[in-house]
Design a protein around this motif. Structure first.
Motif, PDB file in Angstrom:
ATOM      1  N   GLY A 161       0.801  -1.217   0.000  1.00 54.70           N
ATOM      2  CA  GLY A 161       0.000   0.000   0.000  1.00 54.70           C
ATOM      3  C   GLY A 161       0.834   1.267   0.000  1.00 54.70           C
ATOM      4  N   PHE A 162       1.878   1.311   0.853  1.00 56.83           N
ATOM      5  CA  PHE A 162       2.722   2.508   0.938  1.00 56.83           C
ATOM      6  C   PHE A 162       3.451   2.770  -0.384  1.00 56.83           C
ATOM      7  N   ILE A 163       4.015   1.705  -0.965  1.00 56.95           N
ATOM      8  CA  ILE A 163       4.765   1.871  -2.211  1.00 56.95           C
ATOM      9  C   ILE A 163       3.831   2.234  -3.359  1.00 56.95           C
ATOM     10  N   SER A 164       2.651   1.607  -3.400  1.00 53.70           N
ATOM     11  CA  SER A 164       1.672   1.950  -4.433  1.00 53.70           C
ATOM     12  C   SER A 164       1.275   3.417  -4.323  1.00 53.70           C
ATOM     13  N   ASP A 165       1.083   3.890  -3.093  1.00 54.38           N
ATOM     14  CA  ASP A 165       0.754   5.300  -2.855  1.00 54.38           C
ATOM     15  C   ASP A 165       1.852   6.196  -3.426  1.00 54.38           C
ATOM     16  N   LEU A 166       3.097   5.858  -3.130  1.00 60.67           N
ATOM     17  CA  LEU A 166       4.230   6.660  -3.590  1.00 60.67           C
ATOM     18  C   LEU A 166       4.328   6.663  -5.114  1.00 60.67           C
ATOM     19  N   LEU A 167       4.145   5.502  -5.727  1.00 55.04           N
ATOM     20  CA  LEU A 167       4.231   5.419  -7.192  1.00 55.04           C
ATOM     21  C   LEU A 167       3.108   6.193  -7.868  1.00 55.04           C
ATOM     22  N   ILE A 168       1.913   6.137  -7.297  1.00 58.66           N
ATOM     23  CA  ILE A 168       0.801   6.904  -7.844  1.00 58.66           C
ATOM     24  C   ILE A 168       1.105   8.402  -7.789  1.00 58.66           C
ATOM     25  N   GLN A 169       1.715   8.851  -6.674  1.00 60.70           N
ATOM     26  CA  GLN A 169       2.062  10.270  -6.547  1.00 60.70           C
ATOM     27  C   GLN A 169       3.077  10.676  -7.614  1.00 60.70           C
ATOM     28  N   ILE A 170       4.040   9.787  -7.887  1.00 56.24           N
ATOM     29  CA  ILE A 170       5.032  10.064  -8.936  1.00 56.24           C
ATOM     30  C   ILE A 170       4.347  10.151 -10.295  1.00 56.24           C
ATOM     31  N   ILE A 171       3.434   9.206 -10.569  1.00 57.07           N
ATOM     32  CA  ILE A 171       2.719   9.197 -11.844  1.00 57.07           C
ATOM     33  C   ILE A 171       1.876  10.456 -11.998  1.00 57.07           C
ATOM     34  N   ARG A 172       1.307  10.950 -10.895  1.00 56.92           N
ATOM     35  CA  ARG A 172       0.519  12.185 -10.955  1.00 56.92           C
ATOM     36  C   ARG A 172       1.385  13.377 -11.370  1.00 56.92           C
ATOM     37  N   VAL A 173       2.610  13.422 -10.856  1.00 59.01           N
ATOM     38  CA  VAL A 173       3.531  14.485 -11.268  1.00 59.01           C
ATOM     39  C   VAL A 173       3.802  14.369 -12.759  1.00 59.01           C
ATOM     40  N   TRP A 174       4.044  13.149 -13.235  1.00 59.70           N
ATOM     41  CA  TRP A 174       4.292  12.941 -14.665  1.00 59.70           C
ATOM     42  C   TRP A 174       3.066  13.309 -15.506  1.00 59.70           C
ATOM     43  N   ARG A 175       1.864  13.021 -14.985  1.00 64.50           N
ATOM     44  CA  ARG A 175       0.639  13.366 -15.717  1.00 64.50           C
ATOM     45  C   ARG A 175       0.537  14.877 -15.901  1.00 64.50           C
ATOM     46  N   ARG A 176       0.918  15.615 -14.861  1.00 64.12           N
ATOM     47  CA  ARG A 176       0.865  17.080 -14.975  1.00 64.12           C
ATOM     48  C   ARG A 176       1.844  17.578 -16.029  1.00 64.12           C
ATOM     49  N   ASN A 177       2.852  16.759 -16.324  1.00 59.53           N
ATOM     50  CA  ASN A 177       3.842  17.129 -17.343  1.00 59.53           C
ATOM     51  C   ASN A 177       3.519  16.559 -18.721  1.00 59.53           C
ATOM     52  N   GLY A 178       2.395  15.835 -18.841  1.00 55.78           N
ATOM     53  CA  GLY A 178       1.987  15.371 -20.161  1.00 55.78           C
ATOM     54  C   GLY A 178       1.817  13.879 -20.338  1.00 55.78           C
ATOM     55  N   LEU A 179       2.155  13.053 -19.337  1.00 55.99           N
ATOM     56  CA  LEU A 179       1.988  11.605 -19.475  1.00 55.99           C
ATOM     57  C   LEU A 179       0.502  11.240 -19.452  1.00 55.99           C
ATOM     58  N   ASP A 180       0.096  10.343 -20.347  1.00 54.88           N
ATOM     59  CA  ASP A 180      -1.273   9.833 -20.356  1.00 54.88           C
ATOM     60  C   ASP A 180      -1.235   8.338 -20.059  1.00 54.88           C
ATOM     61  N   PRO A 181      -1.454   7.937 -18.798  1.00 49.74           N
ATOM     62  CA  PRO A 181      -1.346   6.513 -18.425  1.00 49.74           C
ATOM     63  C   PRO A 181      -2.352   5.615 -19.136  1.00 49.74           C
ATOM     64  N   GLN A 182      -3.416   6.191 -19.696  1.00 45.45           N
ATOM     65  CA  GLN A 182      -4.437   5.373 -20.348  1.00 45.45           C
ATOM     66  C   GLN A 182      -4.105   5.064 -21.806  1.00 45.45           C
ATOM     67  N   ASN A 183      -3.073   5.705 -22.346  1.00 47.11           N
ATOM     68  CA  ASN A 183      -2.690   5.471 -23.742  1.00 47.11           C
ATOM     69  C   ASN A 183      -1.205   5.140 -23.819  1.00 47.11           C
ATOM     70  N   LEU A 184      -0.887   3.957 -23.332  1.00 45.51           N
ATOM     71  CA  LEU A 184       0.500   3.505 -23.326  1.00 45.51           C
ATOM     72  C   LEU A 184       0.638   2.266 -24.196  1.00 45.51           C
ATOM     73  N   PRO A 185       1.811   2.097 -24.818  1.00 51.36           N
ATOM     74  CA  PRO A 185       2.054   0.854 -25.566  1.00 51.36           C
ATOM     75  C   PRO A 185       2.276  -0.284 -24.573  1.00 51.36           C
ATOM     76  N   PHE A 186       1.290  -1.152 -24.418  1.00 54.73           N
ATOM     77  CA  PHE A 186       1.424  -2.240 -23.453  1.00 54.73           C
ATOM     78  C   PHE A 186       2.485  -3.236 -23.897  1.00 54.73           C
ATOM     79  N   GLY A 187       3.010  -3.970 -22.926  1.00 56.17           N
ATOM     80  CA  GLY A 187       4.086  -4.909 -23.184  1.00 56.17           C
ATOM     81  C   GLY A 187       3.717  -5.944 -24.237  1.00 56.17           C
TER      82      GLY A 187
END
Length: 317
Positions: A161-187
């Motif tokens: 839970g703690f690590i997931s929380d931290l990673l989500i916060q990092i992803i939110r910062v990236w989203r503010r800079n232009g990352l779109d997590p819903q449109n990624l090239p999946f593996g």
């Protein structure tokens, strides 16, 4: 010689969390890579980090994201006026992203997001205090360290839970800079084979490695392998092989007394003059200059360990 690869038993222990001091006997942390992600938060002072070939000066409040398979190292910072080492303390979390599960159907798995983020300029690997001003980063690190140390009942659930929380916060910062997590090239299915190639290159970097042979190991054509390798690692396979060899060469130049002929053999070169040129192209200085600078910084006696001009002349003859 030692491999750069660092093993973590992710089956029995998918999480690690600890505190490091620049005064510790384990510091500096020399070049290595691993399949798990590593997060570093500077609690006090300042340190230097090299990650994916780029140099970063990290100050109090900075967070560094070391992606899976990124070659990285941590070094002391020095006062530019006195040359003295600046004390530092930092907090570390290491985790296998495959062990983190999210219940949301619309959130892609962390592994895919961070794999894509490594190749995207809007996803900075260093987040400053200003980037995270609304995020309680430090308490999350300390919570992970506490749970990993005490290992009390249900600690893996809390760590998740703690690590997931931290990673989500990092992803939110990236989203503010232009990352779109819903449109990624999946593996792709080929990613598993490609992820293992880095370990093979590391283990066999002192031998002749043909890209065609690597492609056959992955059951791919040369062109298909080359394209997928570049997509996965962000550089061509030949560039990656050279990158690994130069990192190993730097370790031998700076932290051993081996002569240049020995170093060349250890990293798969048979022409010293070619090696010196390649080393300077990647590191900005020749091996001899690099070693002498390091010895002077440490205040050690500078010896003429190898004469590059003589070695170049002998090989040309």
């Amino acid at each position: 010689m030692n491999k750069l690869y660092e093993y973590l038993d992710t089956v029995h222990s998918p999480y690690e969390a600890f505190v490091m001091e620049t005064a510790s006997s384990f510091f500096p942390v020399r070049k290595h890579w691993h399949y798990f992600i590593e997060l570093l938060y500077v609690k006090k002072g300042q340190i230097e980090a090299v990650c994916d070939g780029k140099w970063y000066s990290l100050h109090e409040g900075d967070l560094l994201v070391c992606h899976s398979q990124a070659i990285h190292e941590f070094l002391p910072s020095r006062d530019p006026a006195t040359g003295e080492i600046i004390p530092g303390q930092y907090l570390v979390i290491q985790c296998d992203l495959n062990a983190l599960n999210t219940n949301s159907n619309y959130v892609p798995k962390f592994r895919y997001i961070f794999q894509a983020a490594r190749q995207m300029s809007e996803c900075k690997v260093v987040l400053s205090r200003e980037d995270m001003q609304d995020i309680d980063v430090e308490p999350l690190f300390w919570a992970c360290i506490r749970e990993r140390h005490t290992r009390d009942y249900g600690f893996t659930v809390l760590l998740n839970g703690f690590i997931s929380d931290l990673l989500i916060q990092i992803i939110r910062v990236w989203r503010r800079n232009g990352l779109d997590p819903q449109n990624l090239p999946f593996g792709k299915p080929e990613d598993k084979e490609l992820s293992m190639i880095a370990e093979y290159i590391d283990a066999h970097s002192n031998q002749a490695i043909r890209v065609q042979d690597l492609a056959e190991m992955c059951n791919m054509s040369y062109s298909y392998f080359a394209k997928n390798f570049r997509d996965y690692y962000g550089m061509s396979c030949k560039e990656y092989i050279e990158y690994v060899r130069m990192n190993k060469a730097e370790e031998l130049v700076l932290f051993t007394d081996y002569d240049l002929n020995y170093i060349c053999q250890e990293i798969g070169y048979f022409d010293c003059s070619h090696f010196i040129k390649e080393y300077k192209k990647h590191k900005g200085v020749t091996p001899k200059q690099h070693r002498m600078r390091m010895r002077k910084q440490k205040g050690e006696e500078v010896l003429n360990y190898f004469d590059e001009n003589d070695l170049i002349q002998k090989n040309e003859e």
